[in-house]
Write a protein that holds these residues in place. Structure first.
Motif, PDB file in Angstrom:
ATOM      1  N   THR A   1       0.598  -1.139   0.019  1.00 16.95           N
ATOM      2  CA  THR A   1      -0.013  -0.003  -0.098  1.00 16.95           C
ATOM      3  C   THR A   1       1.009   1.292  -0.026  1.00 16.95           C
ATOM      4  OG1 THR A   1      -1.943  -1.133   1.281  1.00 16.95           O
ATOM      5  CG2 THR A   1      -2.020   1.294   1.202  1.00 16.95           C
TER       6      THR A   1
ATOM      7  N   HIS B   1      -7.002  -8.315   2.240  1.00 16.40           N
ATOM      8  CA  HIS B   1      -5.696  -7.600   1.637  1.00 16.40           C
ATOM      9  C   HIS B   1      -5.346  -7.839  -0.002  1.00 16.40           C
ATOM     10  CE1 HIS B   1      -4.641  -5.896   5.382  1.00 16.40           C
ATOM     11  NE2 HIS B   1      -4.813  -7.117   5.883  1.00 16.40           N
TER      12      HIS B   1
ATOM     13  N   ARG C   1      -7.817  -5.315  -1.496  1.00 18.83           N
ATOM     14  CA  ARG C   1      -7.110  -4.208  -1.209  1.00 18.83           C
ATOM     15  C   ARG C   1      -5.974  -3.642  -2.194  1.00 18.83           C
ATOM     16  NH1 ARG C   1      -3.288  -1.806   3.754  1.00 18.83           N
ATOM     17  NH2 ARG C   1      -5.270  -1.965   5.130  1.00 18.83           N
TER      18      ARG C   1
ATOM     19  N   THR D   1     -10.603   2.407  -1.416  1.00 11.94           N
ATOM     20  CA  THR D   1     -10.465   1.031  -1.447  1.00 11.94           C
ATOM     21  C   THR D   1     -10.219   0.289  -0.319  1.00 11.94           C
ATOM     22  OG1 THR D   1      -9.306   1.823  -3.642  1.00 11.94           O
ATOM     23  CG2 THR D   1      -8.754  -0.268  -2.825  1.00 11.94           C
ATOM     24  N   ILE D   2      -9.517   0.774   0.694  1.00  9.49           N
ATOM     25  CA  ILE D   2      -9.399   0.132   1.907  1.00  9.49           C
ATOM     26  C   ILE D   2     -10.560  -0.151   2.626  1.00  9.49           C
ATOM     27  CG2 ILE D   2      -8.083   0.470   4.221  1.00  9.49           C
ATOM     28  CD1 ILE D   2      -5.873   2.309   3.002  1.00  9.49           C
TER      29      ILE D   2
END
Length: 419
Positions: A31, A152, A155, A176-177
């Motif tokens: 990220t 994840h 994500r 998005t998270i």
């Protein structure tokens, strides 16, 4: 046979916890990598400061709900009323946090859509963590791993899609998270009769008041440095410090996985077997964390320059010694976490608050002159000294005999610890 099965279960859960934390760590790393390469240095600094605020709110959740749940809830996880009561308390905590967090962000950030995205991410992350805490405390590590792999993967997949389309921004990243994290919603407990809110809060507050004090002191001792750097240096420097923290944090999360898996096992060993089993468990955990952590953090310090070049494409030469300093601090913190976790499992949290209060006082005296004269190097030194203060206080506490048999066994036999 039963003993061998329990040992296998402990090892299996520990291994799954480390793998799970590795998944989370890799996702956090990717990220930051995507955002640092897509955003300007100033924009990345904004993301670091906003997401840091989301994590500060998460520390409040940990104090009021998930912390007491993890430390003391293992013997009661089969009771639907206990779990339902914790869920109601989580909902009440969010009802208070959301408006306060939104007002604080609106005061600092002019972009309304960014405020909404940040608030949504805070809520989603806390609900996700609540589900994880329920599963971890029940020693359902396979379910935790499945949940985090899906979360994840969504994500990172979403962030990559935005990056390839040229639409990755602070706001779109937070959205998005949020969406990826909401996959935990179907796993929220529902339908069971819940313990009364008042009794749940009273039970949690026995430890929660100490965890909250600990969290506040921790925030002042550590997370406040980012805002100090932004205030007294620049938002760009705050982003650089955040990048260095992410590199070290990638290992922190994996090392913490060992301790996360050890906590409920230690609690059950103390209540079901006794003091000697509890003590052996923590000594073994400390040896593993110290040796594995030492190797991992040494490798990070040695490879700081190429890692920084890959993770943070902006001016990063000055950050190389920062990563080494923070790796040393992280190793000290890993050792301290083992000792601190042992005190929490016997419900003796006050010593950790003492250590963090002392480190908060150190930060108050150190931060401004250090950042003013040495920039982010001064902040990094402060972040390394902070866990050293915690560990020193905890070692003094252990040497005083407070975690000896005479200090722990009466608590084990009391009605309070089994409640």
């Amino acid at each position: 046979m039963a003993t061998s099965a329990r040992r296998f279960s402990n090892v299996s859960n520990g291994a799954l916890s480390v793998v799970d934390q590795g998944v989370c760590s890799l996702s956090n790393f990717l990220t930051v990598l995507l955002l640092s390469r897509s955003l300007s240095a100033d924009g990345f600094g904004s993301y670091v400061l906003i997401f840091n605020a989301v994590l500060i709110c998460a520390s409040v959740q940990h104090a009021i709900v998930t912390g007491p749940l993890r430390w003391t809830g293992a013997p009661r996880m089969r009771e639907g009323a206990y779990v339902g009561g914790q869920l109601h308390l989580q909902a009440a905590a969010l009802a208070v946090e959301v408006p306060l967090f939104a007002l604080a962000l609106a005061w600092c950030v002019a972009d309304r859509s960014l405020v909404v995205a940040a608030v949504a991410s805070m809520v989603a992350i806390q609900l996700h963590e609540f589900v994880r805490s329920i599963c971890v405390t029940a020693l359902e590590m396979r379910r935790v791993l499945r949940l985090d792999v899906v979360t994840h993967a969504l994500r990172i997949g979403g962030l990559v899609w935005l990056w390839q389309g040229g639409h990755l921004s602070v706001t779109s990243a937070l959205v998005t998270i949020t969406l990826a994290t909401l996959v935990a919603l179907p796993l929220l407990p529902r339908g069971a009769v819940a313990d009364p809110m008042r009794s749940t809060m009273r039970r949690n507050w026995r430890l929660g008041r100490w965890i909250l004090a600990d969290a506040l002191a921790f925030t002042l001792s550590t997370r406040a440095y980012l805002y100090g750097v932004a205030l007294w240096s620049s938002k760009v420097d705050a982003g650089g410090l955040g990048a260095a923290q992410t590199i070290v944090g990638a290992a922190n999360v994996m090392i913490a996985g060992l301790v996360v898996a050890a906590i409920p096992v230690a609690k059950l060993k103390l209540e079901a077997v006794g003091y000697d089993a509890w003590l052996r468990w923590w000594v073994t955990t400390g040896a593993v964390v110290g040796s594995v952590g030492g190797l991992v953090y040494w490798a990070i310090a040695q490879l700081a320059e190429p890692i920084l070049g890959f993770v943070y494409p902006h001016e990063n030469v000055a950050l190389v010694p920062i990563v080494a300093i923070m790796a040393l601090g992280a190793w000290i913190d890993a050792l301290n976490t083992v000792v601190a976790s042992a005190t929490w499992t016997v419900e003796k949290p006050s010593v950790n608050v003492v250590g963090k209060t002392l480190s908060a006082l150190f930060m108050a005296a150190w931060a401004y002159p250090a950042i003013e004269h040495f920039g982010i190097t001064g902040a990094a030194i402060g972040l390394a000294v902070t866990p050293a203060i915690w560990l020193a206080v905890n070692i003094v506490y252990v040497l005083s005999g407070a975690l000896g048999r005479s200090g722990v066994e009466p608590l084990r036999k009391s009605a309070g610890i089994a409640a």
